[in-house]
Design a protein around this motif. Structure first.
Motif, PDB file in Angstrom:
ATOM      1  N   PRO A 150      41.083  50.104  39.854  1.00 30.50           N
ATOM      2  CA  PRO A 150      39.778  49.429  39.996  1.00 30.50           C
ATOM      3  C   PRO A 150      39.449  48.552  38.787  1.00 30.50           C
ATOM      4  O   PRO A 150      38.979  47.426  38.956  1.00 30.50           O
ATOM      5  CB  PRO A 150      38.797  50.600  40.116  1.00 30.50           C
ATOM      6  N   SER A 151      39.776  49.056  37.571  1.00 33.95           N
ATOM      7  CA  SER A 151      39.421  48.263  36.396  1.00 33.95           C
ATOM      8  C   SER A 151      40.285  47.014  36.290  1.00 33.95           C
ATOM      9  O   SER A 151      39.802  45.946  35.902  1.00 33.95           O
ATOM     10  CB  SER A 151      39.523  49.105  35.128  1.00 33.95           C
ATOM     11  N   LEU A 152      41.561  47.130  36.664  1.00 35.55           N
ATOM     12  CA  LEU A 152      42.425  45.941  36.636  1.00 35.55           C
ATOM     13  C   LEU A 152      41.942  44.913  37.654  1.00 35.55           C
ATOM     14  O   LEU A 152      41.906  43.712  37.377  1.00 35.55           O
ATOM     15  CB  LEU A 152      43.887  46.326  36.927  1.00 35.55           C
ATOM     16  N   ILE A 153      41.536  45.411  38.823  1.00 34.57           N
ATOM     17  CA  ILE A 153      41.044  44.485  39.848  1.00 34.57           C
ATOM     18  C   ILE A 153      39.729  43.843  39.392  1.00 34.57           C
ATOM     19  O   ILE A 153      39.512  42.645  39.583  1.00 34.57           O
ATOM     20  CB  ILE A 153      40.893  45.218  41.203  1.00 34.57           C
ATOM     21  N   ASN A 154      38.858  44.633  38.743  1.00 34.71           N
ATOM     22  CA  ASN A 154      37.614  44.057  38.210  1.00 34.71           C
ATOM     23  C   ASN A 154      37.910  42.967  37.201  1.00 34.71           C
ATOM     24  O   ASN A 154      37.291  41.895  37.229  1.00 34.71           O
ATOM     25  CB  ASN A 154      36.768  45.135  37.528  1.00 34.71           C
ATOM     26  N   SER A 155      38.835  43.247  36.271  1.00 34.36           N
ATOM     27  CA  SER A 155      39.173  42.249  35.260  1.00 34.36           C
ATOM     28  C   SER A 155      39.718  40.994  35.921  1.00 34.36           C
ATOM     29  O   SER A 155      39.344  39.879  35.564  1.00 34.36           O
ATOM     30  CB  SER A 155      40.225  42.794  34.291  1.00 34.36           C
ATOM     31  N   LEU A 156      40.603  41.225  36.895  1.00 34.13           N
ATOM     32  CA  LEU A 156      41.218  40.088  37.572  1.00 34.13           C
ATOM     33  C   LEU A 156      40.148  39.264  38.293  1.00 34.13           C
ATOM     34  O   LEU A 156      40.103  38.039  38.166  1.00 34.13           O
ATOM     35  CB  LEU A 156      42.267  40.595  38.568  1.00 34.13           C
ATOM     36  N   SER A 157      39.245  39.934  39.031  1.00 37.02           N
ATOM     37  CA  SER A 157      38.238  39.164  39.775  1.00 37.02           C
ATOM     38  C   SER A 157      37.297  38.454  38.813  1.00 37.02           C
ATOM     39  O   SER A 157      37.002  37.271  38.996  1.00 37.02           O
ATOM     40  CB  SER A 157      37.417  40.019  40.736  1.00 37.02           C
ATOM     41  N   ALA A 158      36.816  39.162  37.781  1.00 37.46           N
ATOM     42  CA  ALA A 158      35.881  38.522  36.859  1.00 37.46           C
ATOM     43  C   ALA A 158      36.538  37.309  36.215  1.00 37.46           C
ATOM     44  O   ALA A 158      35.932  36.234  36.121  1.00 37.46           O
ATOM     45  CB  ALA A 158      35.417  39.512  35.797  1.00 37.46           C
ATOM     46  N   SER A 159      37.813  37.460  35.795  1.00 34.87           N
ATOM     47  CA  SER A 159      38.480  36.358  35.105  1.00 34.87           C
ATOM     48  C   SER A 159      38.765  35.199  36.057  1.00 34.87           C
ATOM     49  O   SER A 159      38.524  34.040  35.726  1.00 34.87           O
ATOM     50  CB  SER A 159      39.794  36.829  34.486  1.00 34.87           C
ATOM     51  N   VAL A 160      39.272  35.516  37.252  1.00 36.65           N
ATOM     52  CA  VAL A 160      39.630  34.439  38.178  1.00 36.65           C
ATOM     53  C   VAL A 160      38.381  33.699  38.664  1.00 36.65           C
ATOM     54  O   VAL A 160      38.320  32.468  38.623  1.00 36.65           O
ATOM     55  CB  VAL A 160      40.438  34.995  39.375  1.00 36.65           C
ATOM     56  N   PHE A 161      37.351  34.441  39.079  1.00 38.71           N
ATOM     57  CA  PHE A 161      36.165  33.759  39.593  1.00 38.71           C
ATOM     58  C   PHE A 161      35.479  32.941  38.506  1.00 38.71           C
ATOM     59  O   PHE A 161      35.011  31.832  38.748  1.00 38.71           O
ATOM     60  CB  PHE A 161      35.185  34.763  40.217  1.00 38.71           C
ATOM     61  N   SER A 162      35.419  33.477  37.283  1.00 32.99           N
ATOM     62  CA  SER A 162      34.749  32.697  36.246  1.00 32.99           C
ATOM     63  C   SER A 162      35.586  31.475  35.887  1.00 32.99           C
ATOM     64  O   SER A 162      35.034  30.404  35.641  1.00 32.99           O
ATOM     65  CB  SER A 162      34.427  33.566  35.029  1.00 32.99           C
ATOM     66  N   THR A 163      36.920  31.618  35.906  1.00 29.53           N
ATOM     67  CA  THR A 163      37.763  30.448  35.631  1.00 29.53           C
ATOM     68  C   THR A 163      37.537  29.363  36.684  1.00 29.53           C
ATOM     69  O   THR A 163      37.405  28.179  36.364  1.00 29.53           O
ATOM     70  CB  THR A 163      39.242  30.853  35.581  1.00 29.53           C
ATOM     71  N   LEU A 164      37.453  29.776  37.955  1.00 30.61           N
ATOM     72  CA  LEU A 164      37.211  28.787  39.011  1.00 30.61           C
ATOM     73  C   LEU A 164      35.860  28.101  38.808  1.00 30.61           C
ATOM     74  O   LEU A 164      35.739  26.875  38.903  1.00 30.61           O
ATOM     75  CB  LEU A 164      37.252  29.461  40.392  1.00 30.61           C
ATOM     76  N   LEU A 165      34.831  28.907  38.495  1.00 30.48           N
ATOM     77  CA  LEU A 165      33.498  28.338  38.288  1.00 30.48           C
ATOM     78  C   LEU A 165      33.504  27.368  37.100  1.00 30.48           C
ATOM     79  O   LEU A 165      32.904  26.294  37.149  1.00 30.48           O
ATOM     80  CB  LEU A 165      32.493  29.476  38.066  1.00 30.48           C
ATOM     81  N   VAL A 166      34.228  27.760  36.035  1.00 34.84           N
ATOM     82  CA  VAL A 166      34.338  26.875  34.867  1.00 34.84           C
ATOM     83  C   VAL A 166      34.951  25.537  35.287  1.00 34.84           C
ATOM     84  O   VAL A 166      34.428  24.474  34.941  1.00 34.84           O
ATOM     85  CB  VAL A 166      35.209  27.511  33.757  1.00 34.84           C
ATOM     86  N   LEU A 167      36.032  25.589  36.066  1.00 37.79           N
ATOM     87  CA  LEU A 167      36.693  24.341  36.459  1.00 37.79           C
ATOM     88  C   LEU A 167      35.766  23.473  37.301  1.00 37.79           C
ATOM     89  O   LEU A 167      35.682  22.262  37.088  1.00 37.79           O
ATOM     90  CB  LEU A 167      37.982  24.645  37.236  1.00 37.79           C
ATOM     91  N   VAL A 168      35.039  24.108  38.231  1.00 35.93           N
ATOM     92  CA  VAL A 168      34.138  23.340  39.098  1.00 35.93           C
ATOM     93  C   VAL A 168      33.049  22.649  38.279  1.00 35.93           C
ATOM     94  O   VAL A 168      32.671  21.507  38.550  1.00 35.93           O
ATOM     95  CB  VAL A 168      33.511  24.275  40.161  1.00 35.93           C
ATOM     96  N   LEU A 169      32.551  23.321  37.235  1.00 39.61           N
ATOM     97  CA  LEU A 169      31.491  22.728  36.417  1.00 39.61           C
ATOM     98  C   LEU A 169      32.046  21.762  35.375  1.00 39.61           C
ATOM     99  O   LEU A 169      31.438  20.734  35.082  1.00 39.61           O
ATOM    100  CB  LEU A 169      30.696  23.832  35.703  1.00 39.61           C
ATOM    101  N   ALA A 170      33.212  22.101  34.811  1.00 38.99           N
ATOM    102  CA  ALA A 170      33.706  21.322  33.675  1.00 38.99           C
ATOM    103  C   ALA A 170      34.391  20.030  34.091  1.00 38.99           C
ATOM    104  O   ALA A 170      34.325  19.039  33.376  1.00 38.99           O
ATOM    105  CB  ALA A 170      34.661  22.168  32.822  1.00 38.99           C
ATOM    106  N   GLN A 203      33.613  48.389  35.636  1.00 38.11           N
ATOM    107  CA  GLN A 203      34.387  48.536  34.404  1.00 38.11           C
ATOM    108  C   GLN A 203      35.628  47.632  34.391  1.00 38.11           C
ATOM    109  O   GLN A 203      36.371  47.589  35.363  1.00 38.11           O
ATOM    110  CB  GLN A 203      34.817  49.995  34.343  1.00 38.11           C
ATOM    111  N   THR A 204      35.834  46.931  33.278  1.00 37.43           N
ATOM    112  CA  THR A 204      37.013  46.062  33.201  1.00 37.43           C
ATOM    113  C   THR A 204      38.143  46.777  32.463  1.00 37.43           C
ATOM    114  O   THR A 204      37.948  47.848  31.895  1.00 37.43           O
ATOM    115  CB  THR A 204      36.702  44.755  32.458  1.00 37.43           C
ATOM    116  N   ALA A 205      39.326  46.139  32.455  1.00 38.77           N
ATOM    117  CA  ALA A 205      40.504  46.784  31.874  1.00 38.77           C
ATOM    118  C   ALA A 205      40.339  47.134  30.384  1.00 38.77           C
ATOM    119  O   ALA A 205      40.705  48.240  29.977  1.00 38.77           O
ATOM    120  CB  ALA A 205      41.737  45.914  32.104  1.00 38.77           C
ATOM    121  N   PRO A 206      39.791  46.237  29.531  1.00 42.15           N
ATOM    122  CA  PRO A 206      39.613  46.634  28.131  1.00 42.15           C
ATOM    123  C   PRO A 206      38.703  47.858  27.974  1.00 42.15           C
ATOM    124  O   PRO A 206      38.961  48.727  27.135  1.00 42.15           O
ATOM    125  CB  PRO A 206      38.979  45.397  27.488  1.00 42.15           C
ATOM    126  N   VAL A 207      37.647  47.930  28.799  1.00 38.99           N
ATOM    127  CA  VAL A 207      36.744  49.089  28.722  1.00 38.99           C
ATOM    128  C   VAL A 207      37.485  50.351  29.172  1.00 38.99           C
ATOM    129  O   VAL A 207      37.364  51.413  28.564  1.00 38.99           O
ATOM    130  CB  VAL A 207      35.482  48.861  29.591  1.00 38.99           C
TER     131      VAL A 207
END
Lengths: 298, 303
Positions: free
Chosen positions: A92-112, A246-250
């Motif tokens: 679950p934590s790896l999937i959380n990290s992956l989703s948080a990172s991928v979705f935020s990266t996509l949002l960053v690209l759309v805005l930037a 919870q994300t992977a580092p946590v």
């Protein structure tokens, strides 16, 4: 690479290149410095290699003094980490990290991407001021805004929710992404864009069909760097998530505190959590510098 | 009419910028304004009814509290030592890698690796696999070397409790040296080749070439590395939190803020510390922006 070498290559015409003593000395020195570089490289990598080796040892072989180099290798620690012993699984934590990172990266690209386009190709007036505003937000320490964000999340029920992390990681990476992409888009020839505009293409068409394909390597590097930063983040994730998000580092911190220390398993966990970043980082190696120095170093 | 048309065009040019600008203002500037407001209140979340306006008293606590003052000092020391050490090491490594030798690409990849380990993993690795006094690699190596020389009871220091700040610094230098090396290597490789060649033909020694050509050329890259490194390391939380848990005099400001609000629940005080950190960072950032802007202007002129 135009690295200046001390020794010139011996001219091919001469049958037996007899080097003058000075050149021979310089060549020996060059070889010695190459050796020093190898030692430095191996030395710097040693802790990481030690982590890998320890993760492949059985638990009793991992925690020995002096270190056991000859111990047999096993994948037990990885099996254990992934829940073979009936403990909590990291999935679950790896999937959380992956989703948080991928979705935020996509949002960053759309805005930037549109922002960088406006700043590099269609120069807005006072564009340097806008660029520096973006950069200055990066220099605002994140801890200074953490408490209001925590209170806001608590009162709106957004605590322990990866979408909150997605928003925060986006704000954390957006300035870097705008700067990086600005420098990549500046290399797109304006004439091609103008030709597309003459043909009646709208903004999103120009971006998607003309600009993005040409600047693709730069955009990919930007995405990888945003992914790395999001994946690495600990403070927000620690304060704003609990059990569900919870994300992977946590999770990694939790591996130590909840189960006591199993060194081999801890190393296995660290290797697994670092793997995506290592892969992304090696892939973006050449563009990494440019990205991390905000496009200022080409 | 003409003016209005110009206005429409200006907006059409700016429109692609707006989503990013609005997003950033909402997510970064608004919370900071809220922090400023909270810093003026006496507010402990365990006693929410006692919340009251306190003026600048939180700020006077920041100045007078010895623990907070120590964490300011720790932050400065930690940041300065890590940045200086990693820049010097990074420069040496960049100079080594600037030459051609067998397997240069491989060595570069090896050197980048520490920077690509997740910071929490790196901190845990140093704490448990390297520093641990009983089975860590450092003491293991000491035992091993001791055995080679017939020493049956070699020194076994407890690294983290004996030298807590140095332990945190060493792990950070390990992680940040590759970053400095990458920036400085880019700087070295952007040196004009003709200039270096001319210097060599004129019989300049390698020290003279380094001192009078390479170092001045690298100045901006050194500044950039120092300033970006400072901005990131001032904000470091992972290493302090993981390796020492802020104990033994290693609590820096980000850790102190985290601790003040997350464990002590002193919201007003934590916010005041946050504002102080922002003021400190703004001072560094002013210099940082100036350096980046000079590099940036150079690039704009070239384009």
């Amino acid at each position: 690479m135009s690295a200046p070498t001390v020794t010139a290559p011996p001219p091919k015409a001469t049958p037996r290149p007899v080097l003058p003593p000075a050149a021979r000395k310089a060549r020996r020195r060059s070889a010695a410095l190459g050796l020093v570089a190898w030692v430095a490289g191996l030395g710097f990598c040693l802790p990481a290699m030690w982590m890998l080796l320890t993760s492949l040892h059985a638990e009793p072989d991992a925690a020995t003094n002096p270190p056991s180099l000859a111990a047999s290798l096993t994948l037990d620690s990885y099996r254990e980490f992934f829940g073979a012993g009936g403990g909590p699984t990291p999935w679950p934590s790896l999937i959380n990290s992956l989703s948080a990172s991928v979705f935020s990266t996509l949002l960053v690209l759309v805005l930037a991407l549109p922002a960088a386009y406006a700043l590099s190709i269609r120069r807005v007036r006072k564009w340097t001021d806008v660029m520096f505003f973006f950069l200055s937000t990066k220099m605002l320490p994140v801890v200074a805004g953490l408490l209001p964000i925590y209170l806001f999340a608590k009162n709106t029920g957004m605590l322990d929710n990866i979408w909150l992390l997605v928003l925060l990681y986006t704000s954390m990476n957006l300035p870097i992404a705008v700067w990086m992409m600005q420098s990549f888009l500046a290399d797109v020839p304006v004439s091609i864009i103008e030709a597309a505009q003459v043909d009646g293409a709208r903004l999103h068409t120009v971006l998607a069909r003309v600009v993005a394909p040409i600047a693709a390597p730069g955009i990919a590097a930007t995405a990888l760097i945003c992914f790395i930063f999001s994946w690495n983040e600990l403070l927000f994730a620690r304060v704003l998530t609990g059990v569900v998000a919870q994300t992977a580092p946590v999770y990694l911190i939790g591996v130590v505190t909840s189960q006591g220390l199993f060194l081999a398993q801890l190393c296995a966990a660290s290797v697994v959590v670092s793997l995506p970043v290592l892969a992304a980082g090696y892939a973006a190696q050449d563009k990494l510098v440019q990205g991390l120095s905000l496009g200022a170093v080409k | 009419m003409k003016q209005r048309k110009g206005g429409v065009r200006a907006w059409a040019t700016r429109a692609p910028l707006l989503p990013a600008l609005v997003f950033l203002i909402a997510v970064t500037q608004l919370p900071f304004v809220a922090t400023l407001v909270i810093s003026l209140f006496d507010w402990n979340s365990l006693d929410p009814d006692a919340r009251s306006f306190a003026g600048l008293s939180n700020y006077s606590s920041v100045v007078t509290d010895p623990e907070l003052r120590e964490s300011v000092f720790t932050t400065v020391l930690l940041t300065a030592s890590v940045v200086i050490a990693s820049v010097v090491l990074g420069l040496v490594l960049a100079l080594l890698l600037d030459r051609t030798f067998f397997g240069r690409g491989m060595v570069r990849t090896l050197l980048i690796t520490p920077f690509l380990i997740v910071p929490v993993s790196a901190a845990l690795l140093w704490k448990h696999a390297l520093y641990n006094p009983e089975y860590g690699l450092l003491n293991g190596a000491l035992t091993w070397v001791g055995e080679l020389f017939g020493d049956t009871s070699p020194v076994q220091p407890d690294w983290i409790s004996d030298m807590p700040l140095l332990a945190v610094e060493a792990s950070l230098v390990w992680q940040w040296t590759p970053f400095m090396m990458l920036i400085l290597l880019a700087g070295l490789q952007s040196r004009p080749a003709e200039m270096m060649e001319a210097a060599r033909l004129d019989g300049a020694s390698s020290w003279q070439t380094f001192r009078y050509l390479t170092l001045p050329h690298l100045r901006r890259y050194l500044e950039l590395g120092v300033l970006l490194g400072s901005v990131y390391i001032v904000q470091n939380f992972d290493a302090v939190f993981t390796i020492t848990g802020g104990g033994l005099g290693t609590a820096n400001l980000p850790y102190t803020i985290y601790q003040t609000f997350y464990q002590a629940h002193e919201y007003g005080l934590a916010s005041a510390v946050g504002v102080v950190v922002v003021i400190g960072t703004m001072i560094i950032a002013t210099f940082a922006l100036r350096v980046v802007s000079s590099l940036f202007r150079e690039e704009a002129n070239r384009a």
